[in-house]
Each structure stands twice: as structure tokens, then as C-alpha cells.
Design a protein around this motif. Structure first.
Motif, PDB file in Angstrom:
ATOM      1  N   GLY A 113       6.499  -5.296  -2.807  1.00  0.00           N
ATOM      2  CA  GLY A 113       5.206  -5.631  -2.114  1.00  0.00           C
ATOM      3  C   GLY A 113       3.924  -5.183  -2.522  1.00  0.00           C
ATOM      4  O   GLY A 113       2.894  -5.658  -2.700  1.00  0.00           O
ATOM      5  N   THR A 114       4.068  -3.852  -2.989  1.00  0.00           N
ATOM      6  CA  THR A 114       2.745  -2.949  -3.130  1.00  0.00           C
ATOM      7  C   THR A 114       2.912  -2.333  -4.659  1.00  0.00           C
ATOM      8  O   THR A 114       2.069  -1.992  -4.990  1.00  0.00           O
ATOM      9  CB  THR A 114       2.690  -1.884  -2.326  1.00  0.00           C
ATOM     10  N   GLY A 115       4.076  -2.508  -5.231  1.00  0.00           N
ATOM     11  CA  GLY A 115       4.247  -1.589  -6.388  1.00  0.00           C
ATOM     12  C   GLY A 115       4.472  -0.203  -6.430  1.00  0.00           C
ATOM     13  O   GLY A 115       4.419   0.376  -7.518  1.00  0.00           O
ATOM     14  N   GLY A 150       0.420 -11.747  -5.224  1.00  0.00           N
ATOM     15  CA  GLY A 150      -0.791 -12.673  -4.934  1.00  0.00           C
ATOM     16  C   GLY A 150      -1.089 -12.950  -3.555  1.00  0.00           C
ATOM     17  O   GLY A 150      -2.106 -13.755  -3.244  1.00  0.00           O
ATOM     18  N   VAL A 151      -0.494 -12.377  -2.631  1.00  0.00           N
ATOM     19  CA  VAL A 151      -0.808 -12.636  -1.211  1.00  0.00           C
ATOM     20  C   VAL A 151      -1.967 -11.907  -0.677  1.00  0.00           C
ATOM     21  O   VAL A 151      -2.330 -10.929  -0.904  1.00  0.00           O
ATOM     22  CB  VAL A 151       0.552 -12.378  -0.521  1.00  0.00           C
ATOM     23  N   GLU A 152      -2.780 -12.764   0.076  1.00  0.00           N
ATOM     24  CA  GLU A 152      -3.954 -12.148   0.796  1.00  0.00           C
ATOM     25  C   GLU A 152      -3.962 -12.550   2.209  1.00  0.00           C
ATOM     26  O   GLU A 152      -3.187 -13.569   2.483  1.00  0.00           O
ATOM     27  CB  GLU A 152      -5.279 -12.719   0.019  1.00  0.00           C
ATOM     28  N   PRO A 153      -4.593 -11.818   3.036  1.00  0.00           N
ATOM     29  CA  PRO A 153      -4.885 -10.377   2.852  1.00  0.00           C
ATOM     30  C   PRO A 153      -4.042  -9.357   2.369  1.00  0.00           C
ATOM     31  O   PRO A 153      -2.891  -9.860   2.553  1.00  0.00           O
ATOM     32  CB  PRO A 153      -5.549 -10.153   4.304  1.00  0.00           C
ATOM     33  N   GLY A 171      -0.605  -8.405   3.671  1.00  0.00           N
ATOM     34  CA  GLY A 171       0.510  -9.213   3.812  1.00  0.00           C
ATOM     35  C   GLY A 171       1.633  -8.941   2.701  1.00  0.00           C
ATOM     36  O   GLY A 171       2.625  -9.611   2.591  1.00  0.00           O
ATOM     37  N   ARG A 172       1.103  -8.198   1.573  1.00  0.00           N
ATOM     38  CA  ARG A 172       1.899  -8.038   0.584  1.00  0.00           C
ATOM     39  C   ARG A 172       3.137  -7.579   0.917  1.00  0.00           C
ATOM     40  O   ARG A 172       4.310  -7.651   0.497  1.00  0.00           O
ATOM     41  CB  ARG A 172       1.312  -7.395  -0.678  1.00  0.00           C
ATOM     42  N   VAL A 173       3.075  -6.649   1.826  1.00  0.00           N
ATOM     43  CA  VAL A 173       4.317  -5.988   2.501  1.00  0.00           C
ATOM     44  C   VAL A 173       5.204  -6.918   3.344  1.00  0.00           C
ATOM     45  O   VAL A 173       6.272  -7.016   3.123  1.00  0.00           O
ATOM     46  CB  VAL A 173       3.808  -4.838   3.390  1.00  0.00           C
TER      47      VAL A 173
END
Ligand code: GLA
Length: 361
Positions: free
Chosen positions: A153-155, A75-78, A81-83
Motif C-alpha cells: 500500500g505505501t511502499g 494510484g488510490v486517492e486520498p 486509502g492506499r493502506v
């Protein structure tokens, strides 16, 4: 990097290019990457409130997550940032004290090009976070944490090649990685050989690509054969299955490539690279028209051989060229590619460098 202040510490992690052995790592196979002289650098200093706040010199926005790993990475944006959130979460699960940091990140690894900018980011971020908390994390545990951060983080269900290459790189050497034992052996590169990367000018869209499907198909074949992985499959067992046939034949080629490297047999290296490309294109179906064209142009331009590198579906080829001819080949390929496609390829020679670590000046 000034955003973080003059007392900032630095951690860096190189990208990688794979010389041979693609789509083998997630089947306990063999691969032979080099860590390259393009890297991701994280400047950081600890902060007292348990927040991890990261800005990028290359991408928009600021990321803020809790150092305890409680933020759902998805759910993290930008999005980049998921990484960060993936790394923070994985390290928290492994016991890192929840120390926050202010950080800025910059990359000379072209982003989204198949040179593992993402793995380099994960490794550098993990190194920075570990250091800020006084919590040692190096070697294989660092690479495995960074790999899991990519999953979380990214799947993207990547294997371990990219993160291990970034961590274990050795100047002047390729890394023979046995993805079953996770042993890494450094193999010296001949001085007469230049490694040239040519980016097709078309991005590689991994998460939305068929990567996960390929991986699942290989796992299904291994299971059908009653094997843990395709590492133990024989050519006869996979003769009628193109995906598995690629994996089995590619492992064989890695062994032959290493033997040719040891005896400085550049012609054989080139031939094996071309065979690998054909296998990735025809059997594994991960090439593109542009990558096929670049491989042909590299050979016409004097390379011993060339192949797509990394996952495929766009991104880069790697060409093996006589060191004395690499500059001429680069210009030649870029010009002829532009004439044929209207696309602007980016080509550069890379050097094999040491792996990730703190930057000390
Ligand atoms: C990507 C993955 C690696 C590997 C390659 C293909 O780079 O991250 O784990 O599977 O594709 O060899």
C-alpha cells in the motif's frame, strides 16, 4: 461511526511503543514492544456489490476500491486509502471472498508519530474485512498480511514488529519478539514502572526517510559477511560498520533488558535505554536534535532512562519512569522542551493492553 448504521460491527487494533530493539526486526533480530491503550477502530457492515467504501473520522475523503483487490494501491486517492487498497489486495491474494463493506475508521493513535497508527489501521482493516467475509484471520497470519499490506500500500519496507505487537499485545506485558522464529513471549512489566511517551511535535516522514536505505545497507553488510541476516553477525565482524554495529549491539541489549525486567531492576532498564538511544543516534544515525534533547530532559526530570522509539527521524521518545513520578516528569519535560525549542511536546503515560480483535460490548 454512525455513518455505517446501528447494526455495524467493530474491530479494533492498538498502536505500539517499542521499549528497546529498534531497526532489528528486518534483520531477524529481537525487539520488545508493548501494545498501547490507543487504538484504531473500524466500524463496518457487509455490502452486496463487492465494493469496499471507507470514510475516516480523522482524515478527509472517502476511499472506494473493489473487494477483489484489482485497484492498484499506488494510484488510490486520498492517499490514506492506499493502506485500505493494500489490505484489500493482500487479503484477496490470500483467498478472502470478495465481500464488500461500508466502513468508518477512527484513531486515537496519533497519526504519523511513530506509534504505529498505520500498522494498527492495517490490522483493524484486515480484521474487519476478514470478519465481514466470514473468513477467519487471526494471530501470525493476520500480522503478516497487515505487514505485507504496508509494503503493497505505501511502499514502506517495514519489518514485522508493529503489526505483530498490535495483534499479540497482552495487558500488563511487553512482548519479546524473535523476528527470526516469529515467536512472541509476554514479559510482565513491574507495577513500579511507568512507560511515558513524549512526542517531539515534529512529524516523522517515514516513506521519504532513510528507512529503506538503512535496511538495504544492513542487507548488503549481511550478504558481504555471507550471512542471511545480521542476527548471526558477531561484534568483531561488524566493529568497523556503524549501522551493523548498532543492530548487533541492540540485539544484545534486548536480551539484557529482558533479564533486568524479570528481576525488576529499573536502574539497569534505564541504562540500557540510554545506551540504545546513543547507538541509534551515533551508529545508526536516525535521531534528531529534538529527540536527543527530549531524552536528556527526561533523564533530568527523573526518568531511569529514555530513548527514541520506532524508526526515528522525528516522532517520539519513550521514557521509563517510577510510576509515582510519571506525572511530575511529564509536566517538567514539556515545559522545559517548550522553553528550549518553542515546540509543543505531547507527553502521556501508556498502559500495555491486549492485542487486536472484535469489540464486544
Ligand atoms: C518502523 C517499522 C518497524 C521497525 C521500526 C524500527 O516502525 O515499521 O518494522 O523496523 O521502524 O525498529
Amino acid at each position: 461511526m454512525d455513518a455505517v448504521g446501528p447494526e455495524a460491527r467493530l474491530w479494533h487494533a492498538p498502536g505500539r511503543v517499542n521499549l528497546i530493539g529498534d531497526h532489528t526486526d528486518y534483520q531477524e533480530g529481537l525487539c520488545l514492544p508493548i501494545a498501547i491503550d490507543r487504538d484504531v477502530v473500524v466500524a463496518y457492515r457487509p455490502r452486496g456489490d463487492g465494493r469496499v467504501i471507507v470514510s475516516s473520522l480523522d482524515l478527509d475523503g472517502t476511499v472506494e476500491v473493489d473487494a477483489a483487490g484489482t485497484d492498484d494501491p499506488g494510484g488510490v486517492e486520498p492517499r490514506w486509502g492506499r493502506v485500505v487498497a493494500g489490505v484489500v489486495r493482500v487479503l484477496a491474494q490470500r483467498g478472502r471472498p470478495p465481500v464488500g463493506i461500508d466502513a468508518a475508521v477512527a484513531s486515537t493513535v496519533p497519526i504519523g508519530s511513530g506509534l504505529s497508527s498505520s500498522a494498527a489501521f492495517e490490522v483493524a482493516m484486515a480484521g474487519a474485512l476478514a470478519d465481514a467475509a466470514g473468513w477467519p484471520l487471526t494471530g501470525l497470519p493476520l500480522a503478516l498480511a497487515a505487514q505485507e499490506a504496508e509494503h503493497v500500500g505505501t511502499g514502506m519496507p517495514c519489518g514485522v514488529m508493529d503489526q505483530l505487537a498490535s495483534v499479540c499485545g497482552r495487558a500488563g506485558h511487553a512482548l519479546l519478539i524473535d523476528c527470526r522464529s516469529l515467536e512472541v513471549e509476554a514479559i510482565a512489566l513491574p507495577d513500579a514502572l511507568a512507560v511515558v511517551v513524549v512526542h517531539s511535535g515534529l512529524p516523522r516522514a517515514l516513506e521519504s526517510s532513510a528507512y529503506g536505505q538503512r535496511r538495504a545497507a544492513c542487507e548488503a553488510t549481511a550478504a558481504r559477511l555471507g550471512l542471511v541476516s545480521l542476527r548471526d553477525a558477531t561484534p568483531a565482524q561488524v566493529a568497523d560498520d556503524p549501522f551493523a554495529r548498532h543492530v548487533v549491539s541492540e540485539n544484545e541489549r534486548v536480551g539484557q533488558f529482558v533479564a533486568a525486567l524479570r528481576r525488576h531492576d529499573l536502574d539497569t532498564l534505564g541504562r540500557l535505554a540510554l545506551e540504545s538511544h546513543r547507538s541509534l543516534a551515533d551508529d545508526f544515525a536516525v535521531s534528531t536534535r529534538e529527540l536527543d534533547l527530549l531524552v536528556a530532559l527526561a533523564v533530568e526530570g527523573g526518568a531511569y532512562g529514555a530513548r527514541l522509539t520506532g524508526a526515528g527521524f522525528g516522532g517520539c521518545i519513550v521514557a521509563l519512569v517510577a510510576a509515582s513520578e510519571s506525572e511530575a516528569m511529564v509536566g517538567n519535560v514539556v515545559d522545559r522542551y517548550r522553553a528550549r525549542t518553542g515546540l509543543e511536546a505531547v507527553a502521556f503515560a501508556v498502559r500495555a493492553v491486549d492485542g487486536a480483535g472484535p469489540v464486544t460490548s
